[in-house]
Enzyme design. Sequence first.
Site, PDB file in Angstrom:
ATOM      1  N   THR A 201     -22.070  16.038 -14.328  1.00 50.64           N
ATOM      2  CA  THR A 201     -22.141  17.510 -15.231  1.00 50.64           C
ATOM      3  C   THR A 201     -22.606  17.521 -16.628  1.00 50.64           C
ATOM      4  O   THR A 201     -23.412  18.232 -17.212  1.00 50.64           O
ATOM      5  CB  THR A 201     -20.885  18.287 -14.657  1.00 50.64           C
ATOM      6  OG1 THR A 201     -20.782  18.156 -13.377  1.00 50.64           O
ATOM      7  CG2 THR A 201     -21.024  19.689 -15.337  1.00 50.64           C
TER       8      THR A 201
ATOM      9  N   ASP B 233     -24.677  21.152  -8.403  1.00 49.30           N
ATOM     10  CA  ASP B 233     -23.597  19.957  -8.326  1.00 49.30           C
ATOM     11  C   ASP B 233     -23.393  19.797  -6.550  1.00 49.30           C
ATOM     12  O   ASP B 233     -23.558  20.711  -5.889  1.00 49.30           O
ATOM     13  CB  ASP B 233     -22.282  20.251  -8.720  1.00 49.30           C
ATOM     14  CG  ASP B 233     -21.297  19.009  -9.179  1.00 49.30           C
ATOM     15  OD1 ASP B 233     -21.996  18.009  -8.943  1.00 49.30           O
ATOM     16  OD2 ASP B 233     -20.382  19.073  -9.474  1.00 49.30           O
TER      17      ASP B 233
ATOM     18  N   THR C 146     -22.291  12.762  -5.546  1.00 47.94           N
ATOM     19  CA  THR C 146     -21.340  11.811  -5.300  1.00 47.94           C
ATOM     20  C   THR C 146     -21.713  10.705  -4.062  1.00 47.94           C
ATOM     21  O   THR C 146     -21.292   9.776  -4.017  1.00 47.94           O
ATOM     22  CB  THR C 146     -19.889  11.921  -5.326  1.00 47.94           C
ATOM     23  OG1 THR C 146     -19.652  12.937  -4.045  1.00 47.94           O
ATOM     24  CG2 THR C 146     -19.278  12.481  -6.528  1.00 47.94           C
TER      25      THR C 146
ATOM     26  N   ARG D  10     -13.182  10.873 -17.221  1.00 47.74           N
ATOM     27  CA  ARG D  10     -12.342  11.775 -16.910  1.00 47.74           C
ATOM     28  C   ARG D  10     -10.908  11.452 -17.014  1.00 47.74           C
ATOM     29  O   ARG D  10      -9.863  11.945 -17.357  1.00 47.74           O
ATOM     30  CB  ARG D  10     -12.664  12.644 -15.628  1.00 47.74           C
ATOM     31  CG  ARG D  10     -11.805  13.871 -15.234  1.00 47.74           C
ATOM     32  CD  ARG D  10     -12.463  14.417 -14.051  1.00 47.74           C
ATOM     33  NE  ARG D  10     -13.660  14.729 -14.037  1.00 47.74           N
ATOM     34  CZ  ARG D  10     -14.480  15.077 -12.792  1.00 47.74           C
ATOM     35  NH1 ARG D  10     -14.006  14.726 -11.802  1.00 47.74           N
ATOM     36  NH2 ARG D  10     -15.639  15.461 -13.028  1.00 47.74           N
TER      37      ARG D  10
END
Length: 342
Positions: A68, A112, A161, A220
């Site tokens: 993203t 996404d 993913t 992350r």
Amino acid sequence: MDERLLTTDERNEDVLNPDDLIRPKFLADFQGQKEIKENLAIFITAAKAREESLDHVFISGPPGLGKTTLASIIANEMDAEIKMTSAPALEKPKDLAGILTTIKEGSIFFIDEIHRLRPVLEEMLYIAMEDFEIDWVIGQGPAARTIRVPIPQFTMIGATTKAGKVAAPLYTRFGITTRIGFYSDEELEKIIKRSSKILDANIEDDAIITLAKCSRGTPRIANRLLKRLRDFAVVLGDGIITEDIVKQGLKRLGIDPQGLDELDRKILETIIDFYGGGPVGAETLAISVGEAIESLEDFYEPYLIQKGYIKRTPRGRVVTEKAYTLLNKEKRESNENQRLLF
């Protein structure tokens, strides 16, 4: 190519919330993924020189690696507006049509988890991505007719993913395809240094190295742990994140020096104790550890496989010698070997 890209500070990016600055805004701020950055810089520069929209971009990779973020960076580099959504949020053709008919010329449309897009919406995207038109049905029954509605030229960015679950006709319509892989410890160290400056968190070099090794190759997770360790440093120390603070904090969070948390170890222990080291199917394993199969396959398994603790076989998941050593368990003869005897 990188020398021609200005950093966020050089562009006087004004962001009031320091946490927002953790997410890079331009390619020069994006740490790691050198080949991806260099190629994107070329494609973006060429598109801007021709005064054209960038070709459609497909980004795949495990969660938390910056898909993203990379989409936002592309929009910033192209000086284009970006509209973001996720595939599950698009339920009907009118949802997709409403977005495509209102976007501006040259803008970015980001979806996404695009592998979860409904088939009817995929078919609508085929024409939109190739011809910049959408088919729309007017009327009902015998009087129904289809018209083609022109839409502005745009750049489609799809992220997932699970690249293997994206339909081939959709995948082949993306002109630029990239896969983001796990980050090295050195790349994570740079990310942690940058984030610590933005968050005004004082962290020692040894602590950065230790934290990077426990971040599962994922920015992350590195940034999340940095924030929590900053809290531990304030309460348990003098505000400085030292290597000792990192070790104390990770222990309290249930994370070992290899970056494995309690569920990671539970997965390995379950395969060894309940299933003799494997093989065991993903669904059975997910039920045994009390976790959704999607989380098991998308988040936990990739790191355990990357670190060499488990491997996938046609019959299921099997732990390796490395897992036995990690958990200090004695290896027993596996069910597979026992079956082979007969």
